[in-house]
Motif scaffolding. Structure first.
Motif, PDB file in Angstrom:
ATOM      1  N   ALA A   1       0.844  -1.203   0.000  1.00 34.42           N
ATOM      2  CA  ALA A   1       0.000   0.000   0.000  1.00 34.42           C
ATOM      3  C   ALA A   1       0.873   1.244   0.000  1.00 34.42           C
ATOM      4  N   THR A   2       0.576   2.146  -0.907  1.00 32.68           N
ATOM      5  CA  THR A   2       1.295   3.423  -0.941  1.00 32.68           C
ATOM      6  C   THR A   2       0.336   4.521  -0.541  1.00 32.68           C
ATOM      7  N   TRP A   3       0.604   5.107   0.601  1.00 32.26           N
ATOM      8  CA  TRP A   3      -0.224   6.195   1.127  1.00 32.26           C
ATOM      9  C   TRP A   3       0.509   7.502   0.891  1.00 32.26           C
ATOM     10  N   ASN A   4      -0.188   8.477   0.373  1.00 35.38           N
ATOM     11  CA  ASN A   4       0.451   9.765   0.112  1.00 35.38           C
ATOM     12  C   ASN A   4      -0.398  10.916   0.613  1.00 35.38           C
ATOM     13  N   ASN A   5       0.279  12.015   0.861  1.00 34.94           N
ATOM     14  CA  ASN A   5      -0.420  13.275   1.125  1.00 34.94           C
ATOM     15  C   ASN A   5       0.016  14.237   0.021  1.00 34.94           C
ATOM     16  N   HIS A   6      -0.558  14.047  -1.167  1.00 35.49           N
ATOM     17  CA  HIS A   6      -0.144  14.849  -2.315  1.00 35.49           C
ATOM     18  C   HIS A   6      -0.443  16.332  -2.133  1.00 35.49           C
ATOM     19  N   GLY A   7      -1.546  16.606  -1.454  1.00 37.72           N
ATOM     20  CA  GLY A   7      -1.948  18.012  -1.283  1.00 37.72           C
ATOM     21  C   GLY A   7      -1.156  18.738  -0.201  1.00 37.72           C
TER      22      GLY A   7
ATOM     23  N   PHE B   1      -4.582  16.938   6.543  1.00 34.24           N
ATOM     24  CA  PHE B   1      -4.758  15.595   5.984  1.00 34.24           C
ATOM     25  C   PHE B   1      -3.512  14.760   6.262  1.00 34.24           C
ATOM     26  N   LYS B   2      -3.758  13.569   6.821  1.00 32.33           N
ATOM     27  CA  LYS B   2      -2.626  12.644   7.002  1.00 32.33           C
ATOM     28  C   LYS B   2      -2.277  12.055   5.637  1.00 32.33           C
ATOM     29  N   TYR B   3      -3.281  11.549   4.968  1.00 30.46           N
ATOM     30  CA  TYR B   3      -3.141  11.039   3.601  1.00 30.46           C
ATOM     31  C   TYR B   3      -4.327  11.534   2.771  1.00 30.46           C
ATOM     32  N   ASP B   4      -4.092  11.743   1.488  1.00 31.06           N
ATOM     33  CA  ASP B   4      -5.215  12.055   0.600  1.00 31.06           C
ATOM     34  C   ASP B   4      -5.209  11.157  -0.632  1.00 31.06           C
ATOM     35  N   ASP B   5      -4.345  10.150  -0.621  1.00 32.70           N
ATOM     36  CA  ASP B   5      -4.215   9.294  -1.799  1.00 32.70           C
ATOM     37  C   ASP B   5      -3.735   7.906  -1.367  1.00 32.70           C
ATOM     38  N   LEU B   6      -4.362   6.913  -1.954  1.00 36.36           N
ATOM     39  CA  LEU B   6      -3.960   5.527  -1.671  1.00 36.36           C
ATOM     40  C   LEU B   6      -3.874   4.756  -2.973  1.00 36.36           C
ATOM     41  N   ASP B   7      -2.800   4.007  -3.112  1.00 41.91           N
ATOM     42  CA  ASP B   7      -2.689   3.066  -4.228  1.00 41.91           C
ATOM     43  C   ASP B   7      -2.210   1.756  -3.629  1.00 41.91           C
ATOM     44  N   ALA B   8      -3.071   0.746  -3.655  1.00 39.69           N
ATOM     45  CA  ALA B   8      -2.725  -0.503  -2.971  1.00 39.69           C
ATOM     46  C   ALA B   8      -2.978  -1.706  -3.869  1.00 39.69           C
ATOM     47  N   LEU B   9      -2.145  -2.690  -3.688  1.00 38.71           N
ATOM     48  CA  LEU B   9      -2.291  -3.942  -4.433  1.00 38.71           C
ATOM     49  C   LEU B   9      -2.296  -5.099  -3.445  1.00 38.71           C
ATOM     50  N   VAL B  10      -3.297  -5.943  -3.589  1.00 39.46           N
ATOM     51  CA  VAL B  10      -3.370  -7.145  -2.744  1.00 39.46           C
ATOM     52  C   VAL B  10      -3.515  -8.336  -3.676  1.00 39.46           C
ATOM     53  N   ILE B  11      -2.709  -9.365  -3.452  1.00 35.38           N
ATOM     54  CA  ILE B  11      -2.793 -10.576  -4.282  1.00 35.38           C
ATOM     55  C   ILE B  11      -3.056 -11.760  -3.362  1.00 35.38           C
ATOM     56  N   GLY B  12      -4.025 -12.576  -3.771  1.00 36.29           N
ATOM     57  CA  GLY B  12      -4.321 -13.777  -3.002  1.00 36.29           C
ATOM     58  C   GLY B  12      -4.777 -14.874  -3.936  1.00 36.29           C
ATOM     59  N   ASP B  13      -4.091 -16.027  -3.897  1.00 38.53           N
ATOM     60  CA  ASP B  13      -4.430 -17.154  -4.794  1.00 38.53           C
ATOM     61  C   ASP B  13      -4.522 -16.701  -6.254  1.00 38.53           C
ATOM     62  N   ASN B  14      -3.551 -15.946  -6.680  1.00 32.87           N
ATOM     63  CA  ASN B  14      -3.460 -15.449  -8.065  1.00 32.87           C
ATOM     64  C   ASN B  14      -4.540 -14.430  -8.451  1.00 32.87           C
ATOM     65  N   VAL B  15      -5.330 -13.992  -7.509  1.00 34.66           N
ATOM     66  CA  VAL B  15      -6.315 -12.926  -7.783  1.00 34.66           C
ATOM     67  C   VAL B  15      -5.701 -11.600  -7.342  1.00 34.66           C
ATOM     68  N   HIS B  16      -5.734 -10.630  -8.257  1.00 35.31           N
ATOM     69  CA  HIS B  16      -5.158  -9.316  -7.965  1.00 35.31           C
ATOM     70  C   HIS B  16      -6.281  -8.340  -7.633  1.00 35.31           C
TER      71      HIS B  16
END
Lengths: 336, 350
Positions: B204-210, B215-230
């Motif tokens: 998970a990439t949490w950002n405070n772009h603004g 604001f602690k964070y205003d943006d999230l980009d996260a990837l979770v993989i489980g049993d080959n499902v993204h």
């Protein structure tokens, strides 16, 4: 007197603080923590103390009220959804009144509005004064959020009077206009840079901001005003047409279109019928085609300031023409 | 005769409108109390929605009104404390999301619910919105094949004004572990979980772009993989227009929607191999036209994206009355809470 004025950096509040200082009072001006007041001429006046708090912070508010003789409560939220306005108007007032009770400050000049009156059931050209009925709880749901929250706010004022022996005066100004607000909501409906004027012959319940500010300060000074509800409008009120004509001589005008009051009233009535008949009353229509809201803004009525003059011994200082001249001139109006 | 449960509401913020309007109209509920720290707010809500009485003390409400069900709509940090009192007073609890600030708190709360033999439900309302249910049907019918990717993306202009942008009186939500995004991430996570069997890989990439301190964070980009499902989770304060996009991709096709402007676009084999692209284009074009008319009507008729909440509440009350399984299970809440904790955990942040 030491006055605490809420909403001090708002359109009206700025003038009320200036007038309070001019009349020799010490003023605690309540502004929100992030407000920049450096451009307001009175910000560095000796008799002024800035109080930077949100009104919902009751503990800080109680501390700020120590030594205060009277509160002039102007702060209200006019934009956002119902919950924004409820929080900024009703809950803020609730917090202020609780703090006043705790700090044992009883004198309150509560600023309300003409928006609390019932308009739709009132006859055209009849007199609207302090004895006119308020909009009922059953009907207020058809009015805008501002009317709804200001009506609840008035209930809180009355409770403060009865439960805490509050010395309350409720002032209901008409449409307050001034340099910052000349093309106001009683002239028509704004669509971007276009103003659709609705009616020309209706009398406008106007209160020029400097006249109104003076009435508010006089009210705080006046023992005789305690327990009274007072409408504030100017003398010799212009019609919509007269106002627009005089204003256009002095200021740039938006693009104007015109719709007679009777036509707009009929359109709104038809829209209401469609909504009730075919859409179970659930459709959200623009404000100007909702009869309760339309009547509240444009219905031609008569107004009086007789009660204000009697109780406050107040006379609006500036005529309509002088008010427009001052609004459109470059004279500094906010000097303490 | 219809069984009617005594319902009470704690907290009268924006979301209370949806709960209270359901309760005012439901044949399965009688609103016995509304509670808020603000007496004016409690009184207004009680009068507007026909509650028996307003309260400013929830313990007093629990003692006097003795509700069967309590809706907890207060800021998340207060959920555990209030829900514990409600459960111990013998009330079932329907709690706004996130049900707890941390996974551990959720587990402790669940244990209390079990001890008290009361139901505990988190509001996972968007799972019951029509397009989500329709996409779920496509998946269960096997039309999209085996699901391999899920993308949930929310864009909300939170910095442009409103409650979260107010620096004068910061919302308590800013104090949550993931700041304001913590208030919304539950929605993103629970929509993906039915198709995500496990969490083997989490980044998970949490950002405070603004920038700034509010604001602690205003943006999230996260990837979770489980049993080959993204599963990809995106939250943005800046990409406009506002939207809440959900997309599943399988080995045979994909389906997507935007819950703020509802439509469904589904591409899967139909009409044979040669004609399938053409049929998909025609079908989706037609569906989009229908959706535009429907959305215009929704706007006029003031329908909000909270349609799923009414369905969730109705199913919850029906289940409580009939003793049938609740629409949100322990697994639904446990996995949601666990994955949110994992996304916020420093170990998974890159």
């Amino acid at each position: 007197m030491k006055l605490l004025i809420t909403g001090a950096s708002g359109f009206v509040g700025k003038y009320v603080v200036a007038e309070g200082l001019r009349r020799g009072h010490d003023v605690k001006a309540v502004v929100r923590p992030q407000t920049d007041v450096t451009r307001i001429p009175w910000h560095d006046c000796d008799r002024l103390e800035l109080v930077r708090i949100d009104l919902r912070q009751q503990a800080e508010l109680t501390a700020a009220l120590v030594g205060v003789d009277a509160v002039i409560h102007l702060a209200a939220v006019k934009s956002g959804d119902f919950y924004d306005q409820f929080a900024g108007t009703v809950m803020a007032t609730e917090s202020l009144l609780a703090a006043m009770a705790e700090a044992k400050v009883s004198r309150l000049v509560a600023i309300s509005t003409f928006s609390v009156y019932e308009y739709q059931q009132k006859r055209a050209h009849s007199l609207l004064d302090e004895n006119s009925p308020l909009v009922t709880k059953e009907r207020v749901i058809n009015r805008d959020e501002y009317s709804q929250t200001k009506l609840i706010q008035e209930e809180l004022y009355r409770e403060f009077g009865t439960e805490h022996n509050g010395k309350v005066t409720i002032l209901r100004p008409g449409m307050i206009y001034g340099r910052e607000y000349l093309w106001h909501a009683l002239l028509g409906a704004e669509f971007g840079s276009v103003l659709l004027r609705i009616g020309t012959r209706g009398t406008l319940p106007l209160s020029y901001v400097e006249n109104c500010a003076e009435a508010m300060i006089i009210t705080a000074e006046s023992e005789g005003a305690i327990g009274e509800t007072i409408n504030i409008v100017d003398d010799n009120l212009p019609t919509q047409g007269q106002y627009t004509k005089e204003l256009m001589k002095r200021a740039e005008s938006p693009k104007l279109y015109y719709c007679p009051w009777v036509v707009m009233k009929s359109i709104a009535g038809f829209g209401w019928w469609i909504n009730q008949t075919f859409l179970e009353g659930k459709a959200k229509m623009p404000g100007i085609v909702v009869p309760a809201k339309l009547h509240g803004r444009f219905k031609p009525l008569r107004y009086t300031n007789k009660h204000a003059k009697t109780v406050l011994n107040w006379q609006p200082k500036y005529t309509f023409e002088e008010s427009l001249d001052r609004s459109c001139g470059d004279q500094e109006l906010l000097k303490a | 005769m219809t069984t009617v449960l005594k319902a009470a509401v704690i907290g009268t913020g924006v979301i209370s409108k949806e709960h209270l309007s359901f309760l005012a109209a439901s044949p399965h509920a009688r609103l016995v109390g509304v509670c808020d720290l603000s007496r004016a707010a409690a009184r207004y809500a009680a009068q507007r929605y026909g509650a028996d009485a307003p309260y400013t003390d929830f313990n007093q409400m629990l003692a006097e009104a003795q509700p069967d069900v309590v809706h907890i709509l207060t800021p998340p940090q207060s959920h555990k404390f209030i829900a514990t009192a409600c459960l111990k007073a013998g009330a079932h609890v329907i709690c706004e999301k996130p049900i707890a600030s941390h996974y551990q708190d959720f587990q402790e709360l669940w244990a209390i619910a079990q001890e008290c033999d009361r139901a505990l439900i988190e509001d996972q309302n968007y799972r019951f919105n029509e397009p989500i249910l329709a996409i779920h049907d496509l998946v269960t019918q096997g039309k999209l094949g085996h699901i391999e990717e899920i993308e949930v993306r929310m864009s909300l202009g939170l910095r442009g004004g409103g409650r979260f942008a107010d620096e004068n009186l910061p919302s308590p939500i800013h104090q949550m572990p993931a700041g304001v995004i913590h208030d919304l991430i539950t929605h993103l996570v629970y929509l993906a979980l039915p198709y995500l069997p496990s969490f083997d890989y989490i980044r998970a990439t949490w950002n405070n772009h603004g920038g700034g301190d509010l604001f602690k964070y205003d943006d999230l980009d996260a990837l979770v993989i489980g049993d080959n499902v993204h599963a990809r989770f995106r939250f943005s304060c800046t990409t406009m227009p506002e939207g809440f996009h959900f997309r599943v991709r399988g080995t045979e096709g994909y389906a997507e929607t935007d819950l703020f402007q509802p439509y469904i676009r589904a591409v899967y084999p139909r009409g044979g191999k040669q004609l399938s692209p053409l049929v998909n284009h025609w079908c989706n074009g037609l569906d989009l036209m229908k959706a535009s008319v429907r959305n215009f009507r929704r706007k006029i008729m003031q329908r909000t994206p909270y349609e799923g909440l009414k369905i969730l509440l109705d199913r919850t009350y029906t289940a409580l009355i009939n003793g049938t399984p609740l629409p949100i299970s322990y697994d639904d809440m446990e996995r949601t809470s666990r994955l949110i904790d994992a996304l916020v955990a420093e170990d998974n942040q890159r």
